[in-house]
Scaffold this active site. Structure first.
Site, mmCIF file in Angstrom:
data_model
loop_
_atom_site.group_PDB
_atom_site.id
_atom_site.type_symbol
_atom_site.label_atom_id
_atom_site.label_comp_id
_atom_site.label_asym_id
_atom_site.label_seq_id
_atom_site.Cartn_x
_atom_site.Cartn_y
_atom_site.Cartn_z
ATOM 1 N N LYS A 25 0.828 -1.208 0.000
ATOM 2 C CA LYS A 25 0.000 0.000 0.000
ATOM 3 C C LYS A 25 0.860 1.254 0.000
ATOM 4 O O LYS A 25 0.664 2.155 -0.820
ATOM 5 C CB LYS A 25 -0.909 0.001 1.242
ATOM 6 C CG LYS A 25 -1.602 1.340 1.478
ATOM 7 C CD LYS A 25 -2.531 1.308 2.673
ATOM 8 C CE LYS A 25 -1.891 1.606 4.006
ATOM 9 N NZ LYS A 25 -1.663 3.024 4.314
ATOM 10 N N ASN A 26 1.802 1.298 0.940
ATOM 11 C CA ASN A 26 2.543 2.549 1.116
ATOM 12 C C ASN A 26 3.639 2.764 0.073
ATOM 13 O O ASN A 26 4.342 3.770 0.102
ATOM 14 C CB ASN A 26 3.086 2.644 2.546
ATOM 15 C CG ASN A 26 1.958 2.941 3.529
ATOM 16 O OD1 ASN A 26 0.878 3.381 3.128
ATOM 17 N ND2 ASN A 26 2.195 2.691 4.806
ATOM 18 N N ARG A 94 -4.001 10.042 4.287
ATOM 19 C CA ARG A 94 -2.760 10.738 4.601
ATOM 20 C C ARG A 94 -1.855 10.827 3.367
ATOM 21 O O ARG A 94 -1.173 11.817 3.152
ATOM 22 C CB ARG A 94 -2.026 9.989 5.720
ATOM 23 C CG ARG A 94 -0.663 10.535 6.099
ATOM 24 C CD ARG A 94 -0.770 11.799 6.921
ATOM 25 N NE ARG A 94 0.538 12.353 7.248
ATOM 26 C CZ ARG A 94 0.711 13.487 7.922
ATOM 27 N NH1 ARG A 94 -0.324 14.180 8.335
ATOM 28 N NH2 ARG A 94 1.913 13.942 8.183
ATOM 29 N N CYS A 118 -5.639 7.488 9.000
ATOM 30 C CA CYS A 118 -5.991 6.817 10.241
ATOM 31 C C CYS A 118 -5.788 7.740 11.435
ATOM 32 O O CYS A 118 -4.842 8.527 11.471
ATOM 33 C CB CYS A 118 -5.136 5.559 10.405
ATOM 34 S SG CYS A 118 -5.629 4.232 9.295
ATOM 35 N N ARG A 123 -0.542 13.769 13.711
ATOM 36 C CA ARG A 123 -0.215 13.780 12.287
ATOM 37 C C ARG A 123 -0.157 15.198 11.693
ATOM 38 O O ARG A 123 -0.915 15.547 10.775
ATOM 39 C CB ARG A 123 -1.167 12.873 11.510
ATOM 40 C CG ARG A 123 -1.239 11.482 12.143
ATOM 41 C CD ARG A 123 -1.797 10.446 11.222
ATOM 42 N NE ARG A 123 -0.775 9.823 10.408
ATOM 43 C CZ ARG A 123 -1.023 8.869 9.525
ATOM 44 N NH1 ARG A 123 -2.234 8.455 9.315
ATOM 45 N NH2 ARG A 123 -0.046 8.341 8.831
ATOM 46 N N PRO A 124 0.748 16.015 12.223
ATOM 47 C CA PRO A 124 0.900 17.380 11.712
ATOM 48 C C PRO A 124 1.613 17.395 10.357
ATOM 49 O O PRO A 124 2.096 16.359 9.892
ATOM 50 C CB PRO A 124 1.779 18.040 12.775
ATOM 51 C CG PRO A 124 2.571 16.921 13.368
ATOM 52 C CD PRO A 124 1.705 15.696 13.280
ATOM 53 N N ILE A 125 1.678 18.589 9.720
ATOM 54 C CA ILE A 125 2.400 18.690 8.448
ATOM 55 C C ILE A 125 3.491 19.770 8.518
ATOM 56 O O ILE A 125 3.935 20.270 7.494
ATOM 57 C CB ILE A 125 1.453 18.938 7.243
ATOM 58 C CG1 ILE A 125 0.681 20.251 7.395
ATOM 59 C CG2 ILE A 125 0.484 17.783 7.055
ATOM 60 C CD1 ILE A 125 0.061 20.721 6.067
ATOM 61 N N ASP A 126 3.893 20.121 9.742
ATOM 62 C CA ASP A 126 4.890 21.188 9.900
ATOM 63 C C ASP A 126 6.198 20.882 9.163
ATOM 64 O O ASP A 126 6.846 21.784 8.617
ATOM 65 C CB ASP A 126 5.165 21.440 11.390
ATOM 66 C CG ASP A 126 5.587 20.169 12.104
ATOM 67 O OD1 ASP A 126 4.824 19.187 12.062
ATOM 68 O OD2 ASP A 126 6.682 20.137 12.682
ATOM 69 N N ASP A 311 3.565 0.034 12.225
ATOM 70 C CA ASP A 311 2.383 -0.554 11.582
ATOM 71 C C ASP A 311 2.184 -2.022 11.957
ATOM 72 O O ASP A 311 1.150 -2.605 11.643
ATOM 73 C CB ASP A 311 2.482 -0.423 10.052
ATOM 74 C CG ASP A 311 2.330 1.026 9.598
ATOM 75 O OD1 ASP A 311 1.862 1.858 10.400
ATOM 76 O OD2 ASP A 311 2.693 1.329 8.446
ATOM 77 N N ILE A 333 6.463 6.220 17.811
ATOM 78 C CA ILE A 333 6.196 7.078 16.647
ATOM 79 C C ILE A 333 4.897 7.872 16.803
ATOM 80 O O ILE A 333 4.876 9.082 16.576
ATOM 81 C CB ILE A 333 6.114 6.244 15.337
ATOM 82 C CG1 ILE A 333 7.243 5.221 15.257
ATOM 83 C CG2 ILE A 333 6.055 7.157 14.111
ATOM 84 C CD1 ILE A 333 8.545 5.667 14.704
ATOM 85 N N ARG A 404 -9.236 -0.627 3.531
ATOM 86 C CA ARG A 404 -8.341 0.444 3.070
ATOM 87 C C ARG A 404 -6.972 -0.107 2.701
ATOM 88 O O ARG A 404 -6.305 0.424 1.818
ATOM 89 C CB ARG A 404 -8.143 1.481 4.185
ATOM 90 C CG ARG A 404 -9.346 2.333 4.455
ATOM 91 C CD ARG A 404 -9.034 3.384 5.463
ATOM 92 N NE ARG A 404 -7.979 4.255 4.942
ATOM 93 C CZ ARG A 404 -7.520 5.319 5.553
ATOM 94 N NH1 ARG A 404 -8.014 5.659 6.720
ATOM 95 N NH2 ARG A 404 -6.584 6.046 5.017
#
Ligand code: EPU
Length: 425
Positions: A25-26, A94, A118, A123-126, A311, A333, A404
Site C-alpha cells: 500500500k505505502n 494521509r 488513520c 499527524r501534523p504537516i509542519d 504498523d 512514533i 483500506r
C-alpha cells in the site's frame, strides 16, 4: 456497512497452507503520486486492490488525469492534471499529502487541505511546510485550504534536515526536488524500503537521486521524466506479510507466506524467533509454525526502518497476549496508537496502559469473542487476528478501515482454514 463474522480457533494450531502477499500500500500510493512527474503515461503493476489505492486514483482522476484501471494494474496519464487537490478526497487519506511534491515540481504551486488518514495521533504537516519554505515557497491558509507557491514559479533546491524522520515527508521532498532549480540534500531522511524503491523507479525514468535508503538523500534536478513504457512494479507489502507471520505464529500448523521480501522484515522475524517461533526463509518465501511449547514474553519498541515497524505494533501486541510473562510495548512514533488495547482487554487480555506511548502486556491470557469496531487499519487487522484465535464467534464492524489496506483479506484467510465471512449490515 459490511462486517466480518469470525469463529475463533480457541487457541489451537489449525490454520495451514500458503498465502500470497499483495503489493505494498505505502509504495503503491506514492507511485500513483509520482505519475504527475512524468511527461508520458505511467503504468503501475502489482497494484493492491484496496480502498486507499482506489481513493488515490479517484483523486488524480478528479484533478484531470486520465486513469485506466485493470486488475492489479493502472495506467495514469497525468499530462492534463491541475494543481488543486480535490479536498473531499484528499481529506480521506494521509498519502494525499505526497502529491504536493510532484505538483510543486510541475507547477510551482499546489492547493490542498490538511490530509486525513488513520486516527493514530496528531499527524501534523509542519515538516512539509518547513521544507517547502526552505525551498523558497510561500504558504497561505484560507478556508481550510493551504496554498504553496514557489517564488519565481519554481522551487529552489535546498539542504533540508528533518527534525523527525518522516516517511511521507521524505518522499514528498524527494519528488518535489526532482524538477526544481538546483540540487537538494535531505538529511535525517526516512529509510523505509518503499522510499528506496520509489527512488529507483524515478531514476529508471531519468531522475538523479542518490542515497535513498540511507539517511542522506541527494537529488539533482532533471528537465523531464519519461517512463517510455517501463512500468513501476510495486514491491511486496511488508506489513501485510508481517501480519500473516504473526497470525501463523499463533494459529498455524504450517503457514507459507509467499512473494514476500524477508529482508524487509528482519526486525519482526528476530523478535518472533526470540519469543520461540520457528521461522525459515528461502528466497521470497517464509514458513512459520505456531510452536507446540510456550511462547516467551519479549519487549518491543517501535522505530523507523529498519527497527520494529509501528504498523505491526497492534498485531504484535495481540501476539504478546499469548506469551508467558510480561512484555513492554513502547510505541515511539505515534501517541494515539495504543487505544485499541482496551478492546483486547474486553476480550480477556491483561494490558495496562502506562502512558500514551507504553503498554504492559501480561500473559498468557485466553481471549474471548466479542463485538469489535475497527478503529484504524492496522488495529483492525489486529482484531481479525485476535478474533481468529479467540473462543467463540466475534464480529468486527467498520471494516472499511481494514479494506483500506488489505485486499479481500477474508477470502485469503479462508483459504488457510480460517472461519471468517463478510456480511452486509
Ligand atoms: N511528524 C511531524 N510533522 C510532520 C510529519 C510527521 O511531527 O510534518 C511526525 C509524526 O507525527 C510522527 C513521526 O513524525 O510522530 C513520523 O511520521 P511519518 O511522517 O513518518 O508518518 P507518515 O509519513 O504520515 C507513514 C505511513 C504510515 C506509517 C508511518 C510510519 C504512508 C501513507 N503512511 O506515515 O502508515 O505508520 O509512515 O512508518 O506512507 C498505515 O499504513 O497504516 C500507516 C499509518
Amino acid at each position: 456497512m459490511a462486517y466480518f463474522r469470525i469463529t475463533g480457533t480457541s487457541h489451537r494450531r489449525v490454520l495451514s497452507g500458503a498465502v500470497d502477499v499483495a503489493g505494498a500500500k505505502n509504495a503503491a500510493l506514492k507511485a500513483i503520486a509520482a505519475a504527475v512527474l512524468f511527461d508520458d503515461p505511467l503504468g503501475i503493476a502489482n497494484l493492491p486492490e484496496i480502498e486507499d489505492v482506489s481513493r488515490m486514483l479517484d483523486l488524480l482522476e478528479s484533478m484531470g488525469a486520465s486513469v485506466t484501471r485493470a486488475p492489479h494494474h493502472v495506467t495514469i496519464d497525468a499530462r492534463r492534471i491541475g494543481h488543486t487537490m480535490t479536498p473531499e478526497i484528499s481529506k480521506r487519506l494521509r498519502a494525499s499529502i505526497v502529491l504536493t511534491g510532484p505538483l510543486l515540481a510541475r507547477f510551482g504551486r499546489v492547493t490542498f487541505p490538511h490530509p486525513g488518514g488513520c486516527v493514530i495521533g496528531a499527524r501534523p504537516i509542519d515538516a512539509f511546510e518547513d521544507a517547502f519554505r526552505a525551498m523558497g515557497a510561500r504558504i497561505t491558509l484560507r478556508n481550510k485550504l493551504y496554498t504553496v507557491t514557489a517564488g519565481g514559479g519554481r522551487l529552489r533546491g535546498a539542504e533540508i534536515f528533518f527534525k523527525k524522520q518522516s516517511v511521507t515527508g521524505t518522499e514528498t521532498v524527494m519528488m518535489a526536488a526532482v524538477r526544481s532549480d538546483g540540487p537538494t540534500v535531505i538529511k535525517n531522511a526516512a529509510m523505509e524500503p518503499e522510499i528506496l524503491w520509489l527512488a529507483e523507479c524515478l531514476n529508471a525514468a531519468g531522475a538523479k537521486i542518490s542515497g535513498a535508503g540511507t539517511s542522506t538523500i541527494s537529488i539533482v534536478p532533471v528537465k523531464r521524466l519519461r517512463s517510455r513504457g517501463k512500468e513501476m512494479r510495486v514491491i511486496p507489502d511488508r506489513i501485510e506479510a508481517g501480519s500473516f507471520l504473526i497470525l501463523g505464529a499463533l494459529a498455524a500448523k504450517r503457514l507459507e507466506v509467499r512473494g514476500a521480501e524477508p529482508a524487509h522484515l528482519e526486525s519482526l522475524i528476530e523478535h518472533l524467533r526470540a519469543a520461540g517461533v520457528p521461522i525459515s526463509t528461502a528466497g521470497r518465501s517464509m514458513i512459520v509454525r505456531a510452536p507446540k511449547g510456550k511462547l516467551r514474553a519479549i519487549d518491543i519498541k517501535t522505530h523507523e526502518y529498519p527497527g520494529f515497524p509501528t504498523d505491526l505494533q497492534a498485531p504484535m501486541t495481540v501476539f504478546l497476549t499469548q506469551c508467558e510473562g510480561q512484555s513492554l510495548v513502547f510505541e515511539t512514533i505515534f501517541e494515539g496508537r495504543l487505544l485499541y488495547t482496551d478492546s483486547l482487554n474486553q476480550m480477556g487480555a491483561n494490558i495496562q496502559l502506562m502512558d500514551a506511548h507504553r503498554a504492559l502486556v501480561r500473559g498468557k491470557t485466553s481471549l474471548r469473542a466479542r463485538r469489535l469496531e475497527s478503529p484504524d487499519l492496522r488495529a483492525g487487522l489486529a482484531f481479525v487476528i485476535a478474533a481468529l484465535i479467540a473462543d467463540g464467534v466475534s464480529t468486527i464492524h467498520n471494516i472499511y478501515n481494514i479494506d483500506r489496506g488489505y485486499e479481500r483479506v477474508e477470502e485469503r484467510l479462508r483459504a488457510l482454514g480460517a472461519a471468517i465471512e463478510r456480511f452486509d449490515e
